[in-house]
Write a protein that holds these residues in place. Sequence first.
Motif, PDB file in Angstrom:
ATOM      1  N   ILE A  62      12.607   9.566  -0.305  1.00 58.31           N
ATOM      2  CA  ILE A  62      12.290  10.497  -2.055  1.00 58.31           C
ATOM      3  C   ILE A  62      10.609  10.703  -1.930  1.00 58.31           C
ATOM      4  O   ILE A  62      10.006  11.668  -1.918  1.00 58.31           O
ATOM      5  N   ILE A  63      10.062   9.264  -1.133  1.00 59.99           N
ATOM      6  CA  ILE A  63       8.473  10.020  -1.334  1.00 59.99           C
ATOM      7  C   ILE A  63       8.041  11.075  -0.775  1.00 59.99           C
ATOM      8  O   ILE A  63       7.341  11.695  -0.387  1.00 59.99           O
ATOM      9  N   ILE A  64       8.801  10.707   0.911  1.00 60.15           N
ATOM     10  CA  ILE A  64       7.882  11.822   2.250  1.00 60.15           C
ATOM     11  C   ILE A  64       8.671  12.840   1.204  1.00 60.15           C
ATOM     12  O   ILE A  64       7.905  14.384   1.643  1.00 60.15           O
ATOM     13  N   PHE A  65      10.310  13.332   0.910  1.00 57.44           N
ATOM     14  CA  PHE A  65      10.682  14.468   0.766  1.00 57.44           C
ATOM     15  C   PHE A  65       9.628  15.238  -0.441  1.00 57.44           C
ATOM     16  O   PHE A  65       9.638  15.821  -0.449  1.00 57.44           O
ATOM     17  N   GLY A  66       9.149  14.054  -1.575  1.00 60.49           N
ATOM     18  CA  GLY A  66       8.561  14.878  -2.561  1.00 60.49           C
ATOM     19  C   GLY A  66       6.814  15.344  -2.163  1.00 60.49           C
ATOM     20  O   GLY A  66       6.601  16.336  -2.206  1.00 60.49           O
TER      21      GLY A  66
END
Length: 746
Positions: free
Chosen positions: A52-56
């Motif tokens: 999720i962090i990476i996609f954000g």
Amino acid sequence: MGKKLLFIWLALALTLIVVGEWWACHQTTGLITADSRRDLILGTLPGFAILIIIFGLLIRENRARTQGAACLQRTDLALQQSEAQYRLLVNNLNHGLVMVNQEHCFTFVNPRFCDLLGYSREELIGGQIFEFFDQENQDIIRDQLDRRERGEQTPYEITWTRKDGAQIIALITPIPAFEPGNPLNFPFCSVAVVTDITDRKRAEAQARQHLQSLRLLIAGVEKLAQIRDPEALVPEICRLVVEAFKTGLVCLARVEPSGLIRPLYWTEEAAPGLDHPEMRLDDPAISHGPLGRAIATGKPMLSNDADRQDGNVPWAAAASRGYRALAVFPLTDGHRTFACLNIYADQPDFFTPERLDLLQAFAGIAAAAMEHTRLSHKVEIQLQQLQSLRQIALAINSSLDLRTTLDVLLDQVAARLQVDAATVLLFNPRTSILEFAAARGFKSDRINQIQVPLDRGCAGSVALQQQPVYIPDLAVIRGRCSRGDLFNAEGFVSYYGVPLMHQGQIKGVIEILHRSRFEADAAMQEFVEALTGPAAIALDNATLFAEMQRSHQELSQAYAATLEGWAMALELRDFETKGHSQRVTGLTLKLARALGVAEADLAHIYRGALLHDIGKIAVPDSILLKEGPLTSEEWVIMRQHPIFAYELLAPIAYLRPALDIPFCHHEKWDGTGYPRGLKGEEIPLAARIFSVADVWDALGSDRPYRPAWPPEKIKAHLQEQAGEQFDPGVVKVFLEEFLSTPEAPA
């Protein structure tokens, strides 16, 4: 971006490992418990979190990248717009823009600058700026460059030379090449805005010239207002135009009612064609040209075509001297054009609308000044004429002497009309001849013997016709003129004669002569004819007075002869010494003059002295001729003879002023005399003077009853009786002053 993909792969791997283990466990046990689920969730949670962090982060980076691209696109667009605006501004700027490097060569020029100098951009770039200036302007450029190095950058004016050789005046406004705090290595060292101010400078020069012309005209108008002589005004108007408008040739011409156009003044020395004496409006060449049209319409006329000559007679000569344009300004008095102002210029475009307006305004002022001066001069002339008439009237009233009156008349004619010569001939009715009476301005005295019969000569025609005669050229009638030789010898050219008439009778002729041709204008005719009335009256009065004087002289002589006869008769009757009355009368007159008695009173003293004993005519002979002493009664009668004289002479008005001596010559200074016992200065002076003279002559003459006394004894007697019988003052003058003169009686 690579690190982010690595983190994504690690997160996915971790998640797959956890899910795989959970699935293997589930397959082994076949049970899915709550703990197993919790373990699955807890095991996959970090991986999902990382994902999720990476996609954000990927989404954020992608958004930032998108925004950056949009910003970059906008920046590029702004730069393109700025460059377009710059090019639009620079290329369409109404001023020239130049950049010059340190070698003073052009590195940039805008299209407007190319248009200003007439060169292309390719011809200018790399060229030296000094190639476009003369030495004077090169010095200005170098001075400005030196100033720029010192930090002084101020606008300045300079003259550029165009490709076609024409010159323009430009305003150079330097622009700083470097901004403070942000130095850039531009390939130039000078930037300037070049503004073409040629038209502005020309307009400023024209405005200054217009203002200068206006100032000169205002000062000139004030000067014109002070001029009273029409002849002095005309040159001043022409010179003022030359000074104010810097043109060389100006002509002011008068327009006569007859259509004659006569040049009055040229500002340049007359040359062939410029000294034309006169022109006429009925000449088609004149009427169709600017001169004739201006006079006919009353409006200014302009011609810029010298080759056409345009109907103006001096136009060809003016054109041959370099004058290319002509403006004619009519001068009007509100009713008609009485003059025209011709202004020639050597430039075809000299008469600008502004200059024409100013010249037309000045023409109106000049017309008003000329008309005002003409009217003022006319009023002055009329005033002088009135003064002349008054002088003549005073001469007539103060003196009836014909010579004095004629002298005043000719003096006024010569002074007011500026004539070369004038003469007055008087008509003799007995001989029907005009005889010389007075003259002025003749070189010889031949005029003094002139006599003109009525049937001959100019003066005879004036007297016969009883009308003025004007002869502009005596050469035409010289063979028929009775005084042709005299007029020829005197050099007379023009003649004007006016009859002297009074009560319908010819009294004489006034003649006015000029040694050059002159016009007998209306003003002159009015003045001369105005003089003829008083002059004729003066002649008539002088003639009557001369006749009256003759009659009076004859009557006076008759009176004097009568009085002398009476005195002689009294001497004969009284047996007095012969000549006593004449002697004592002469002595009394001389003594009276010595005492300062007025000449007007001497005539009365003369008559009184002659008739001093006229009263004895009423004394009886028995008393008057008695040889012995008179009785007291006889003395009473004898002493009444002064009263008898008064009664005899008082009724005669002519002799009444002479009564002082016959009535009072026996009065005494101390009051003891008779018949009235007057005392001192109560006795009339004439009687006091006579009594001294009477005693002197009586005592100095032999009488039947005594011999004559010697002078010394008579003097002693007079001194003794001074203050008693005689006036002491009269005795003193008689003894001390009168007797010591050569005229003293022996």
